[in-house]
Design an enzyme around this catalytic site. Structure first.
Site, PDB file in Angstrom:
ATOM      1  N   SER A 153       0.813  -1.221   0.000  1.00 25.38           N
ATOM      2  CA  SER A 153       0.000   0.000   0.000  1.00 25.38           C
ATOM      3  C   SER A 153       0.844   1.267   0.000  1.00 25.38           C
ATOM      4  O   SER A 153       0.310   2.353  -0.223  1.00 25.38           O
ATOM      5  CB  SER A 153      -0.950   0.025   1.200  1.00 25.38           C
ATOM      6  OG  SER A 153      -0.282   0.424   2.364  1.00 25.38           O
ATOM      7  N   LYS A 191       1.807   4.206   7.303  1.00 30.39           N
ATOM      8  CA  LYS A 191       0.973   5.045   6.453  1.00 30.39           C
ATOM      9  C   LYS A 191       1.431   6.502   6.538  1.00 30.39           C
ATOM     10  O   LYS A 191       2.185   6.881   7.433  1.00 30.39           O
ATOM     11  CB  LYS A 191      -0.489   4.964   6.882  1.00 30.39           C
ATOM     12  CG  LYS A 191      -1.165   3.624   6.630  1.00 30.39           C
ATOM     13  CD  LYS A 191      -1.355   3.378   5.152  1.00 30.39           C
ATOM     14  CE  LYS A 191      -2.079   2.067   4.908  1.00 30.39           C
ATOM     15  NZ  LYS A 191      -1.261   0.900   5.260  1.00 30.39           N
TER      16      LYS A 191
END
Length: 232
Positions: A153, A191
């Site tokens: 991701s 993230k």
């Protein structure tokens, strides 16, 4: 590998089954692990089932079967990236070196386990191995640790599956920083951090993954990305 919460839940279920042959209810599990909601128990149960430690029996209420147990259930393995100094001391750095010269002196950091760059999974606190890190990555000062990336991701930020990320331990972050974020004291993920008012958004660098938004009390920053070691 199991997180401390997963191990605690597995042990609690095992003890209840040994005691009276009936697994605990979700409310009992929530209270035993001091969680705020049953959604956390659902996630832990699913994780234990996916890892092959338990089996849920269909069409039966509270039907949980223990399939296997870890060899040692007494050793906690939650995400605790505070242990920096491993058994291998880093080379001594001579005094009076210039900033350009500091990159010549490597330091060994413990690789604390794996971190998800995708759907959040747990980071493991035991030292799996050590990695030599150029001093240039650590010139910001403070304590550092390393994690192995699992998932894709963050691929558009140049972070691939199998890479080693180097992080400076910190509890704060600025908008746009790539951080290790601990979600509800259970799961950790890598993230991009964005804060707006009382909300925190954890943004992927891959359009296949949605940005996840949490209240500020659900997220704890555990470290900020300062370097990357590519795996080929």
């Amino acid at each position: 590998m199991l997180t401390k919460k997963q191990r605690d839940l597995l042990e609690f279920i095992h003890k209840r089954l040994q005691k009276n042959g009936v697994p605990p209810s979700f409310d009992e599990m929530k209270d035993a692990l001091d969680l705020r909601s049953k959604s956390g128990i659902h996630r832990l149960i699913t994780a234990l089932e996916e890892r092959g430690f338990i089996r849920r029996l269909a069409h039966r209420a509270r039907a949980i079967e223990i399939v296997k147990l870890p060899e040692d259930m007494s050793q906690p393995k939650g995400f605790q990236p505070k242990v920096i100094d491993g058994p291998h001391p880093s080379p001594a750095q001579p005094a009076n070196v210039t900033p350009d010269e500091v990159q010549l002196f490597a330091r060994e950091l413990p690789v604390m386990g794996r971190i998800a760059a995708g759907v959040p999974i747990e980071a493991i606190s035991h030292v799996d191995h050590h990695v030599a890190v150029p001093g240039q990555m650590l010139k910001t000062g403070g304590q550092h640790y390393a994690l192995e990336v699992h998932g894709d991701s963050m691929i558009e930020a140049g972070i691939n599956d199998g890479d080693i990320v180097i992080l400076r331990e910190t509890a704060t972050a600025d908008n746009g920083d790539i951080v290790v974020a601990l979600i509800e004291d259970e799961e950790a993920t890598l993230k991009t951090y964005h804060r707006k008012g009382g909300s925190i958004a954890l943004e992927a660098a891959n359009p296949a993954y949605e940005t996840r938004v949490f209240s500020e009390d659900q997220v704890k920053v555990q470290g900020r990305l300062v370097g990357l070691i590519r795996s080929y």
